[in-house]
Design a protein around this motif. Sequence first.
Motif, PDB file in Angstrom:
ATOM      1  N   THR A  51       0.834  -1.206   0.000  1.00  0.00           N
ATOM      2  CA  THR A  51       0.000   0.000   0.000  1.00  0.00           C
ATOM      3  C   THR A  51       0.864   1.249   0.000  1.00  0.00           C
ATOM      4  O   THR A  51       0.608   2.206  -0.738  1.00  0.00           O
ATOM      5  N   ASP A  52       1.925   1.233   0.810  1.00  0.00           N
ATOM      6  CA  ASP A  52       2.846   2.364   0.888  1.00  0.00           C
ATOM      7  C   ASP A  52       3.545   2.575  -0.453  1.00  0.00           C
ATOM      8  O   ASP A  52       3.659   3.706  -0.939  1.00  0.00           O
ATOM      9  N   ILE A  57       5.711   5.254  -4.908  1.00  0.00           N
ATOM     10  CA  ILE A  57       6.684   4.952  -5.960  1.00  0.00           C
ATOM     11  C   ILE A  57       6.243   5.549  -7.292  1.00  0.00           C
ATOM     12  O   ILE A  57       5.096   5.423  -7.702  1.00  0.00           O
ATOM     13  N   VAL A  58       7.192   6.216  -7.954  1.00  0.00           N
ATOM     14  CA  VAL A  58       6.937   6.843  -9.249  1.00  0.00           C
ATOM     15  C   VAL A  58       8.045   6.444 -10.221  1.00  0.00           C
ATOM     16  O   VAL A  58       9.102   5.970  -9.818  1.00  0.00           O
ATOM     17  N   VAL A  59       7.789   6.655 -11.504  1.00  0.00           N
ATOM     18  CA  VAL A  59       8.793   6.414 -12.540  1.00  0.00           C
ATOM     19  C   VAL A  59       9.465   7.745 -12.869  1.00  0.00           C
ATOM     20  O   VAL A  59       8.788   8.744 -13.123  1.00  0.00           O
ATOM     21  N   CYS A  60      10.771   7.749 -12.838  1.00  0.00           N
ATOM     22  CA  CYS A  60      11.538   8.970 -13.132  1.00  0.00           C
ATOM     23  C   CYS A  60      11.342   9.363 -14.592  1.00  0.00           C
ATOM     24  O   CYS A  60      11.577   8.563 -15.491  1.00  0.00           O
ATOM     25  N   GLY A  64      13.752   6.829 -16.313  1.00  0.00           N
ATOM     26  CA  GLY A  64      12.909   5.634 -16.324  1.00  0.00           C
ATOM     27  C   GLY A  64      13.093   4.737 -15.118  1.00  0.00           C
ATOM     28  O   GLY A  64      12.462   3.684 -15.018  1.00  0.00           O
ATOM     29  N   ASN A  65      13.943   5.139 -14.175  1.00  0.00           N
ATOM     30  CA  ASN A  65      14.125   4.372 -12.946  1.00  0.00           C
ATOM     31  C   ASN A  65      12.866   4.505 -12.076  1.00  0.00           C
ATOM     32  O   ASN A  65      12.047   5.389 -12.290  1.00  0.00           O
ATOM     33  N   CYS A  69      10.866   9.633  -5.707  1.00  0.00           N
ATOM     34  CA  CYS A  69      10.931  11.030  -6.129  1.00  0.00           C
ATOM     35  C   CYS A  69      11.187  11.080  -7.638  1.00  0.00           C
ATOM     36  O   CYS A  69      11.700  10.142  -8.231  1.00  0.00           O
ATOM     37  N   ASP A  70      10.803  12.188  -8.246  1.00  0.00           N
ATOM     38  CA  ASP A  70      10.970  12.391  -9.685  1.00  0.00           C
ATOM     39  C   ASP A  70      11.460  13.817  -9.914  1.00  0.00           C
ATOM     40  O   ASP A  70      10.737  14.760  -9.610  1.00  0.00           O
ATOM     41  N   PRO A  71      12.692  14.007 -10.404  1.00  0.00           N
ATOM     42  CA  PRO A  71      13.672  13.016 -10.842  1.00  0.00           C
ATOM     43  C   PRO A  71      14.148  12.127  -9.683  1.00  0.00           C
ATOM     44  O   PRO A  71      14.074  12.524  -8.534  1.00  0.00           O
ATOM     45  N   CYS A  72      14.665  10.960 -10.051  1.00  0.00           N
ATOM     46  CA  CYS A  72      15.052   9.966  -9.050  1.00  0.00           C
ATOM     47  C   CYS A  72      16.348  10.371  -8.348  1.00  0.00           C
ATOM     48  O   CYS A  72      17.034  11.317  -8.741  1.00  0.00           O
TER      49      CYS A  72
END
Length: 201
Positions: A51-52, A57-60, A64-65, A69-72
């Motif tokens: 759930t967390d 979680i996001v894609v940079c 693409g990592n 956070c974005d940018p990673c």
Amino acid sequence: MPRAVAGPEIERLIQLLARLPGLGPRSARRVALHLIKKREGLMAPLAAALTDALGKIVVCRTCGNVDVCDPCSICTDPTRDPLTLVVVADVSDLWALERAGVLNARYHVLGGVLSPLDGVGPEDLNLAALVDRVHQGPVAEVILALGATVDGQTTAHYVTDLLRDLPVKVTRLAQGVPVGGELDYLDEGTLSAAIRARTRM
């Protein structure tokens, strides 16, 4: 048609687990049973972690990592060499190279490799962003860290052609990566040897 051996909630858990790589229906049942037996110590923390992760979680957008956070954290790390860009097929390959600890570069995740048999063409990969990153600089070397499969090598040649007219050195992994091998399954020593012995495309 086989009968359901448990309630719909358990059957749904088994079906979802069976979608994970390396787990078939039988393995999924074993995993589900183990989770059920360890509800408090394993299933509850796993559910909370999922759930967390789902919420954070996001894609940079740069490389693409996957990160929180974005940018990673790799793209924003000031100690990384901005002149070296390592191209990998998937995030798992990026993680494998990071575990090996032989590079202090930035990455670009293609999101797969060219595979005509599977219907994966250039438009399905993160290639345009790669060309843009190299064009905008200050990249001096692009290391193609792609598997030694037929599709991996086809992708390496395609990327080399894309970058041919840009002022950048294109190299690829050399010895240490067996033909037919995938980076995620190689040990750190093999990856280290492959990085040190990379060759110009």
